[in-house]
Design a protein around this motif. Structure first.
Motif, PDB file in Angstrom:
ATOM      1  N   PHE A   5      20.550  -6.127 -50.937  1.00 49.84           N
ATOM      2  CA  PHE A   5      21.958  -6.022 -50.554  1.00 49.84           C
ATOM      3  C   PHE A   5      22.749  -5.324 -51.651  1.00 49.84           C
ATOM      4  CE2 PHE A   5      20.643  -9.711 -48.001  1.00 49.84           C
ATOM      5  CZ  PHE A   5      21.194  -9.383 -46.766  1.00 49.84           C
ATOM      6  N   GLY A   7      26.745  -4.988 -52.280  1.00 54.50           N
ATOM      7  CA  GLY A   7      28.114  -5.274 -51.866  1.00 54.50           C
ATOM      8  C   GLY A   7      29.049  -4.271 -52.497  1.00 54.50           C
ATOM      9  N   GLY A  12      32.826  -6.784 -49.382  1.00 55.32           N
ATOM     10  CA  GLY A  12      31.374  -6.679 -49.418  1.00 55.32           C
ATOM     11  C   GLY A  12      30.763  -7.540 -50.503  1.00 55.32           C
ATOM     12  N   VAL A 103      26.985  -3.646 -47.742  1.00 56.36           N
ATOM     13  CA  VAL A 103      28.008  -4.467 -47.103  1.00 56.36           C
ATOM     14  C   VAL A 103      29.366  -4.065 -47.653  1.00 56.36           C
ATOM     15  CG1 VAL A 103      28.741  -6.810 -46.543  1.00 56.36           C
ATOM     16  CG2 VAL A 103      26.323  -6.345 -47.028  1.00 56.36           C
ATOM     17  N   LEU A 133      26.569  -2.845 -43.162  1.00 51.90           N
ATOM     18  CA  LEU A 133      27.282  -3.915 -42.473  1.00 51.90           C
ATOM     19  C   LEU A 133      28.753  -3.709 -42.784  1.00 51.90           C
ATOM     20  CD1 LEU A 133      27.722  -6.556 -40.976  1.00 51.90           C
ATOM     21  CD2 LEU A 133      26.864  -7.792 -42.973  1.00 51.90           C
TER      22      LEU A 133
END
Length: 391
Positions: A5, A7, A12, A103, A133
């Motif tokens: 991931f 962010g 995020g 994200v 995302l």
């Protein structure tokens, strides 16, 4: 599924912080991540991301104070310092990663501008798929945020392999405080995608009969575009719980043999329960409200107590989803978890019609026209014939 991931920006970063927390609590160790931001205070507010995994960029430009909702500046800073971000990702290790997930909140400046830049470079360097995302703002958050989101989303769809969209407007409750609202929305995101990305791992409950591994997820998302995710959960009431309920609970043992015989004849249809749960997931609140019949591919995942799983129910649920989407590719399976709940996740990939996205672009178009008109009005103030007070 091993997910890395990233962010990007405040929103995020908070979501990735919760993903890392969930991963530690579950003990699966399938998630790793970093957070990138132009604002130092946003990075300091995180709880579960280690300090070495918090990357501050743009210090020479904005001096750690953020880009002030200017996603053009956010994109420029991300492009200028992309080597630092890629180096941070490499340092954390990528040899066993199945996918990258960026994200970001698309209405702000840092995540809105930087996430498409990062997606482009990750796709250029790595063979693993790069997903995004994106959180789109509610209309009442302001036209500037809507305009930013439209520009970011249109770019992100072209740069990432697929974009999961979460619509804040569809999940807001009246009278809810800002802190409570964002905490609840982030929890909804992490719950859905946590189940999806952890599917296929071997836990205490064993391995599923129809395993949904990373290749199933990747093949479902390979068409690109925008994806929406549905989720539904129900509690499993055990026999022990049933015995404790009610004033006459103590009399249950007297008739237990008779009731067990009746259950064998009439029975609780587990198959019907699974189908009903999947229907609720697909017809209930999706991360992005859309016309599900326009989806090109879908994935159905049922997770929970293995005793409540039913192969026939999962297969019938997949058939029902296939009958209701545009495409014919519907993958699915079960994910056994030691839990008192059974959950269903339905991924609707590459959807063709979403009213909120259409509305987003219409508002953005009008906003752009208004900005142009505003500049024309300001240019009418011609002071070329008037001497200034000082040079």
């Amino acid at each position: 599924m091993r997910v890395f991931f990233i962010g990007f920006g405040q929103a995020g970063g908070k979501v990735v912080d919760m993903f890392i927390e969930q991963d530690r609590v579950s003990g699966s160790n399938n998630f790793r991540g970093i957070v990138v931001n132009t604002a130092r205070t946003d990075l300091m507010g995180l709880k579960h991301i280690e300090l070495k995994d918090r990357i501050l960029i743009g210090q020479t430009v904005v001096k750690g104070h953020g880009v002030g909702t200017d996603n053009v500046t956010g994109a420029r800073i991300a492009a200028d310092e992309i080597d630092s971000v890629i180096n941070a990702i490499d340092t954390r290790g990528t040899h066993d990663v199945d996918a990258f997930v960026i994200v970001a909140g698309l209405g702000g400046g840092t995540g809105s501008g930087g996430s498409p830049v990062l997606a482009r470079h990750l796709k250029r360097i790595y063979r693993e798929p790069v997903y995004a995302l994106g959180l789109i703002p509610a209309p009442e958050e302001g036209r500037l945020y809507t305009y930013n989101a439209a520009r970011s989303l249109s770019t992100l769809v072209n740069e990432a392999d697929n974009v999961f969209v979460f619509d804040n407007a569809a999940w807001k409750n009246e009278g809810e405080s800002v802190k409570t609202a964002y905490s609840r929305l982030n929890d909804e995101i992490v719950r859905r995608f946590g189940v999806l990305f952890r599917a296929g791992e071997v836990g205490k409950a064993g391995v599923g009969e129809m395993v949904v591994d990373s290749s199933e997820v990747i093949n479902t998302l390979r068409g690109g575009g925008i994806t929406s995710v549905g989720y539904a959960v129900t509690e499993v009431v055990s026999e022990r719980t049933k015995q404790k309920k009610g004033f006459f609970g103590g009399l249950r043992n007297t008739f237990s043999n008779k009731e067990q015989a009746e259950e064998m004849l009439t029975g609780e249809d587990k198959s019907a329960k699974i189908i009903a749960l999947v229907r609720r997931a697909m017809l209930g609140r999706l991360t992005l409200p859309c016309d599900y019949s326009t989806a090109e591919r879908a994935l159905v995942l049922v997770a929970g107590n293995p005793e409540e799983m039913d192969r026939k129910g999962v297969e019938k649920a997949k058939s029902w989803v296939e009958e209701n989407i545009a495409g014919v590719e519907v993958r699915g399976g079960d994910y056994p978890v030691a839990s008192n709940y059974v959950a269903a996740v339905v991924v609707l990939a590459t959807i063709g019609e979403a009213p909120r996205v259409r509305e987003l672009f219409e508002i953005a178009k009008q906003t752009k026209e208004d900005v142009i008109q505003s500049k024309k009005r300001s240019s009418m103030f011609d002071d070329s014939d008037v001497d200034p007070l000082f040079e």
